[in-house]
Scaffold this active site. Structure first.
Site, mmCIF file in Angstrom:
data_model
loop_
_atom_site.group_PDB
_atom_site.id
_atom_site.type_symbol
_atom_site.label_atom_id
_atom_site.label_comp_id
_atom_site.label_asym_id
_atom_site.label_seq_id
_atom_site.Cartn_x
_atom_site.Cartn_y
_atom_site.Cartn_z
ATOM 1 N N GLY A 137 31.906 18.624 17.317
ATOM 2 C CA GLY A 137 30.827 19.494 17.432
ATOM 3 C C GLY A 137 30.537 20.502 16.963
ATOM 4 N N ARG B 60 29.109 11.745 16.697
ATOM 5 C CA ARG B 60 30.698 11.634 17.334
ATOM 6 C C ARG B 60 30.405 9.617 16.497
ATOM 7 N NH1 ARG B 60 29.888 16.087 20.401
ATOM 8 N NH2 ARG B 60 31.627 16.999 20.066
ATOM 9 N N GLY C 231 36.939 20.295 14.757
ATOM 10 C CA GLY C 231 37.678 20.193 16.233
ATOM 11 C C GLY C 231 38.936 18.996 16.102
ATOM 12 N N ASP C 232 39.309 19.146 17.055
ATOM 13 C CA ASP C 232 41.065 18.250 17.708
ATOM 14 C C ASP C 232 40.796 16.768 17.773
ATOM 15 O OD1 ASP C 232 43.031 19.066 19.801
ATOM 16 O OD2 ASP C 232 41.936 16.891 20.346
ATOM 17 N N THR D 183 35.196 24.511 15.147
ATOM 18 C CA THR D 183 34.742 24.824 16.306
ATOM 19 C C THR D 183 35.065 25.895 16.558
ATOM 20 O OG1 THR D 183 35.489 24.216 18.850
ATOM 21 C CG2 THR D 183 37.216 24.279 16.848
ATOM 22 N N ASP E 143 35.537 27.043 20.466
ATOM 23 C CA ASP E 143 36.194 27.005 21.221
ATOM 24 C C ASP E 143 37.721 27.671 20.812
ATOM 25 O OD1 ASP E 143 34.659 25.434 22.385
ATOM 26 O OD2 ASP E 143 35.703 23.367 22.570
ATOM 27 N N ASP F 90 40.032 26.543 19.556
ATOM 28 C CA ASP F 90 41.514 25.884 20.671
ATOM 29 C C ASP F 90 42.340 25.126 19.722
ATOM 30 O OD1 ASP F 90 39.444 24.124 19.876
ATOM 31 O OD2 ASP F 90 39.564 22.626 21.861
ATOM 32 N N ARG G 216 23.358 41.701 31.512
ATOM 33 C CA ARG G 216 23.176 42.610 32.275
ATOM 34 C C ARG G 216 21.966 43.736 33.234
ATOM 35 N NH1 ARG G 216 28.243 44.511 34.804
ATOM 36 N NH2 ARG G 216 29.396 44.225 32.849
ATOM 37 N N ARG H 13 34.799 23.977 26.402
ATOM 38 C CA ARG H 13 35.987 22.836 26.744
ATOM 39 C C ARG H 13 37.286 23.290 27.535
ATOM 40 N NH1 ARG H 13 35.929 17.678 22.603
ATOM 41 N NH2 ARG H 13 36.895 19.818 21.506
ATOM 42 N N GLY I 23 32.014 43.741 28.545
ATOM 43 C CA GLY I 23 32.671 44.861 30.241
ATOM 44 C C GLY I 23 32.484 44.276 31.189
ATOM 45 N N ALA I 24 32.166 42.980 31.267
ATOM 46 C CA ALA I 24 32.553 42.159 33.199
ATOM 47 C C ALA I 24 33.191 41.872 33.614
ATOM 48 C CB ALA I 24 32.394 40.326 32.186
ATOM 49 N N GLU I 25 33.044 41.692 34.697
ATOM 50 C CA GLU I 25 34.080 41.943 35.703
ATOM 51 C C GLU I 25 35.011 40.983 35.232
ATOM 52 O OE1 GLU I 25 31.068 43.159 36.361
ATOM 53 O OE2 GLU I 25 31.671 45.150 36.278
ATOM 54 N N ASN J 153 26.890 48.754 40.697
ATOM 55 C CA ASN J 153 25.583 47.866 41.090
ATOM 56 C C ASN J 153 25.476 46.889 40.636
ATOM 57 O OD1 ASN J 153 24.907 49.142 38.224
ATOM 58 N ND2 ASN J 153 23.812 50.536 39.700
ATOM 59 N N GLU K 151 33.530 26.588 30.571
ATOM 60 C CA GLU K 151 32.662 25.401 30.995
ATOM 61 C C GLU K 151 33.904 24.235 31.186
ATOM 62 O OE1 GLU K 151 30.146 22.149 29.147
ATOM 63 O OE2 GLU K 151 31.196 23.340 28.060
ATOM 64 N N ARG L 55 25.540 27.744 20.126
ATOM 65 C CA ARG L 55 26.118 27.189 18.552
ATOM 66 C C ARG L 55 25.247 27.309 17.573
ATOM 67 N NH1 ARG L 55 29.810 23.256 19.484
ATOM 68 N NH2 ARG L 55 29.941 21.773 21.389
HETATM 69 P P1 ADP Z 1 35.606 17.419 17.991
HETATM 70 O O1 ADP Z 1 36.009 17.070 16.352
HETATM 71 O O2 ADP Z 1 34.881 18.406 18.183
HETATM 72 O O3 ADP Z 1 36.692 17.908 18.966
HETATM 73 P P2 ADP Z 1 35.431 15.154 18.779
HETATM 74 O O4 ADP Z 1 36.232 15.019 19.645
HETATM 75 O O5 ADP Z 1 34.231 14.698 19.145
HETATM 76 O O6 ADP Z 1 35.204 16.548 18.317
HETATM 77 O O7 ADP Z 1 35.966 14.177 17.661
HETATM 78 C C1 ADP Z 1 34.737 14.117 16.329
HETATM 79 C C2 ADP Z 1 34.482 12.609 16.032
HETATM 80 O O8 ADP Z 1 36.213 12.120 15.252
HETATM 81 C C3 ADP Z 1 34.797 11.291 16.786
HETATM 82 O O9 ADP Z 1 33.752 11.261 17.303
HETATM 83 C C4 ADP Z 1 35.760 9.847 16.108
HETATM 84 O O10 ADP Z 1 35.102 9.818 15.024
HETATM 85 C C5 ADP Z 1 36.612 11.149 15.604
HETATM 86 N N1 ADP Z 1 37.777 10.876 16.392
HETATM 87 C C6 ADP Z 1 38.194 11.668 17.338
HETATM 88 N N2 ADP Z 1 39.465 11.203 18.256
HETATM 89 C C7 ADP Z 1 40.011 9.665 17.366
HETATM 90 C C8 ADP Z 1 41.392 9.084 17.465
HETATM 91 N N3 ADP Z 1 42.053 8.825 18.139
HETATM 92 N N4 ADP Z 1 40.964 8.248 16.670
HETATM 93 C C9 ADP Z 1 40.342 7.890 15.527
HETATM 94 N N5 ADP Z 1 39.728 8.729 15.556
HETATM 95 C C10 ADP Z 1 38.702 10.201 16.421
#
Ligand code: ADP
Length: 326
Positions: free
Chosen positions: A14, A75, A105-106, A129, A131, A133, A158, A175, A189-191, A218, A226, A259
């Site tokens: 992402g 991806r 990201g992850d 990212t 997120d 995370d 608001r 995510r 300042g959300a509830e 009010n 999400e 984004r």
């Molecule tokens: P993000 O990096 O934002 O978490 P994705 O989860 O879509 O996004 O991962 C981005 C890319 O990283 C994937 O499209 C893939 O090419 C690679 N990737 C993710 N998981 C694996 C994995 N288990 N093994 C090899 N490549 C991976």
């Protein structure tokens, strides 16, 4: 010192505001230290298709302020297979790239960890990212910008919520992480914030209803992360509307505006520091680490730790939101 001569750089997964600032920093810090740089397009896909170009300092001029990523992102399912990663490795050898800096990201860092182990290839990761995370860094590149975008959007909602005395459920990205929802709620300042980290413990909506949605006000705004765990804003709004037809309930899903946009000063500085640190890490023979910044100090976090460890939500933030939304 390692024998690295040429560093490849890619953005994957992402996109997040500040990725361009990171590309600029990695490129410039690498060239400053005498390395060659090559830009790899569309994340890991570029390693399969060979979409790679030499990067000079001019290639990254005038991009620090731009959202998105000039290297594009994608991806790539093929990289998840051993055959795909073999093609990627052959491409790197052919291009003379001896080390990689990956921004994502992850998933991106998971791919990097697998590839680095499989081919004993030096890779440094940057947490990119919205997120927030990833474990091992106080914030990730793009998170602060997304948070500010959410704040501006919710402020606008608001106004209309107050005029009509409505209850709004506003869905934000994240995510499976509630950082955007929780800090977004404090900033506007959300509830309340309904976040996956807490949804597994208690029915947060039930709690909110029990507290009467604060009839004295009010308008009411609830930020929802999400996630399949929270059920999303639409689902929660339907639940409330069914049980409490007297409430005037509305839903807004902020979606992809979160984004985009020019990165905040915080994200530009974070990306610049992290990008420069990635090159320092390679110079120090570090490999398979993510650059983190904790308590304003650069840290090298092994991929395993960054990916596997959950980044906990700060309970103090939750309590602050509760106290301030009475
Ligand atoms: P993000 O990096 O934002 O978490 P994705 O989860 O879509 O996004 O991962 C981005 C890319 O990283 C994937 O499209 C893939 O090419 C690679 N990737 C993710 N998981 C694996 C994995 N288990 N093994 C090899 N490549 C991976």
């Amino acid at each position: 010192m390692s024998q690295i001569k040429c560093i490849g750089i890619l953005t994957s997964g992402g996109d997040a505001p500040g990725m361009n600032a990171a590309i600029r920093a990695v490129t410039r810090a690498a060239i400053y230290n005498g390395f060659e740089v090559k830009g790899i397009y569309r994340g890991y896909k570029g390693l399969i298709t060979g979409e790679i170009a030499p990067f000079k300092t001019q290639n990254v001029s005038n991009i620090i302020q731009q959202g998105g990523t000039i290297l594009k992102t994608a991806r790539c399912q093929e990289f998840k297979t051993a055959e795909g990663r073999k093609i990627a490795y052959d491409t790197l050898v052919k291009e003379g790239i001896d080390a990689l800096v990956v921004i994502g990201g992850d998933g991106t860092l998971t791919g990097a960890r697998i590839f680095a182990t499989e081919y004993n290839f030096p890779i440094v990761g940057l947490p990119g990212t919205i997120d927030n995370d990833l474990f091992g860094t106080d914030t990730t590149i793009g998170y602060d910008t997304a948070l500010n975008t959410i704040m501006e959007a919710v402020d606008k909602i608001r106004d209309t919520a107050t005029s009509h005395e409505r209850l709004f459920f506003i869905e934000v990205m994240g995510r499976d992480a509630g950082f955007l929802a929780l800090n977004g709620a404090i900033a506007t300042g959300a509830e309340a914030a309904i976040i996956p980290e807490i949804s597994t413990e208690v029915d947060q909506l039930e709690e909110l209803i029990k507290n009467g949605f604060r009839k004295s006000k009010n308008s009411s705004i609830v930020l929802v992360a999400e996630s399949p765990i929270t059920g999303g804003a639409m689902h929660l709004a339907e639940r409330v509307q069914k049980e409490y037809p007297q409430y005037d309930v509305r839903v807004t899903i902020l979606g992809h505006i979160q984004r985009g946009g020019s990165p905040t000063a915080h994200d530009r500085i974070l990306a610049s520091r992290m990008g420069a640190a990635a090159i320092d890490a390679l110079l120090e023979d570090q490999r398979n680490v993510m650059i983190g910044i904790r308590n304003n100090e650069i840290e090298y976090i092994p991929f395993n730790k960054a990916i596997k460890n959950d980044k906990p939500i700060d309970r103090e933030l939750l309590n602050t939101l509760r106290k301030l939304s009475i």
